[in-house]
Motif scaffolding. Sequence first.
Motif, PDB file in Angstrom:
ATOM      1  N   ASP A 183       1.567  -2.081  17.325  1.00 18.63           N
ATOM      2  CA  ASP A 183       1.771  -3.439  17.843  1.00 18.63           C
ATOM      3  C   ASP A 183       0.546  -3.934  18.600  1.00 18.63           C
ATOM      4  O   ASP A 183       0.177  -5.108  18.515  1.00 18.63           O
ATOM      5  CB  ASP A 183       2.988  -3.484  18.780  1.00 18.63           C
TER       6      ASP A 183
ATOM      7  N   LYS B  86      10.428  -6.024  16.031  1.00 12.42           N
ATOM      8  CA  LYS B  86       9.618  -5.374  17.065  1.00 12.42           C
ATOM      9  C   LYS B  86       8.362  -6.197  17.303  1.00 12.42           C
ATOM     10  O   LYS B  86       7.662  -6.557  16.364  1.00 12.42           O
ATOM     11  CB  LYS B  86       9.250  -3.947  16.641  1.00 12.42           C
ATOM     12  N   ALA B  87       8.100  -6.507  18.552  1.00 14.97           N
ATOM     13  CA  ALA B  87       6.939  -7.313  18.917  1.00 14.97           C
ATOM     14  C   ALA B  87       6.301  -6.716  20.165  1.00 14.97           C
ATOM     15  O   ALA B  87       6.925  -5.916  20.873  1.00 14.97           O
ATOM     16  CB  ALA B  87       7.364  -8.754  19.178  1.00 14.97           C
ATOM     17  N   PRO B  88       5.048  -7.066  20.445  1.00 17.84           N
ATOM     18  CA  PRO B  88       4.402  -6.568  21.670  1.00 17.84           C
ATOM     19  C   PRO B  88       5.226  -6.912  22.910  1.00 17.84           C
ATOM     20  O   PRO B  88       5.702  -8.035  23.049  1.00 17.84           O
ATOM     21  CB  PRO B  88       3.060  -7.311  21.678  1.00 17.84           C
TER      22      PRO B  88
ATOM     23  N   ASP C  80       0.544   2.981  19.193  1.00 16.88           N
ATOM     24  CA  ASP C  80       1.384   1.803  18.966  1.00 16.88           C
ATOM     25  C   ASP C  80       0.617   0.787  18.124  1.00 16.88           C
ATOM     26  O   ASP C  80      -0.358   0.196  18.596  1.00 16.88           O
ATOM     27  CB  ASP C  80       1.786   1.190  20.310  1.00 16.88           C
TER      28      ASP C  80
END
Length: 292
Positions: free
Chosen positions: A240, A207-209, A238
Amino acid sequence: MSKNIAFFLDTNILVKWIYRELLNETKDIESFISLLGKDQCIILGINLSEFESIIYDAYNITSHIIYEKILSGSDWDKLTVRDKLKIIGKIRKSFDQLYEQILKSKYNGLIPPGGIRQILAKRFFTELEERLVNSSLESLRNHVALNRKADDLVDFLSGTETVIKQRCTILDHVKILFDDDIIREIQLIHEGIDRHLRDLKSKGYKKAPSRNDQLIFQYLFLFLRERIYDEIVFITDDNDFERLYKAILGYLNGIIKGDIDPRGDLKEYAMEIRDILGKLVIKNVNDLITRQ
């Protein structure tokens, strides 16, 4: 002179606010937003579009379930009301399973699993139950599978957006004049983002921005740089986004210390960006509520 402080709502906060009853959220988010003036409660056009796409996704999956379990057959008009209610009851009982099946077969990888989309889809199905019983097969096909579906969504979105616009300001299409300094500073932010994404990938993070998160960050920077706001509080659940913020600050500090830019060509730009980002605060909504 008082500071011009704005509170920007991330998409996840917007969802929790608008659908607080559906999600069994407390009234704290509603209470907090009620304390803000309309010019303080800001929603970017990007976030509103994300919010709308969630609604589209939920309705489309509901439509697929109805089409495959009811409309693909040819004997719906011949069934009694009692038999129709039995079929609807079975769909309702196994809705979560059917949702997952459609998600994998029709939208594999395109729509995130579970969450608010699944909850909304179930609500849409419940709201359509009476129409399913009382409409002919042809009418349902026209409504759910063809052109009338769009009308449903337009009406639903219109009502939801009215509530949002009554309480908050939708900020979109803001015109900012770019000069060489702004372009250089945005480029440094891009480089910080790219380095962060590469670092996440090397560590095996899945999971990444998102691209929207990256755009939102740059919007917030520009609003502060152009002194549209003296301070921005970005409210999100969030993590992130906060990690992205810290990673960019780390990249800027590396430039300022000479670790990344030994010749010091970019030092002044990095210092300017860091000072501007010092006016950006990222908060979880529960932290803000606790302090009220």
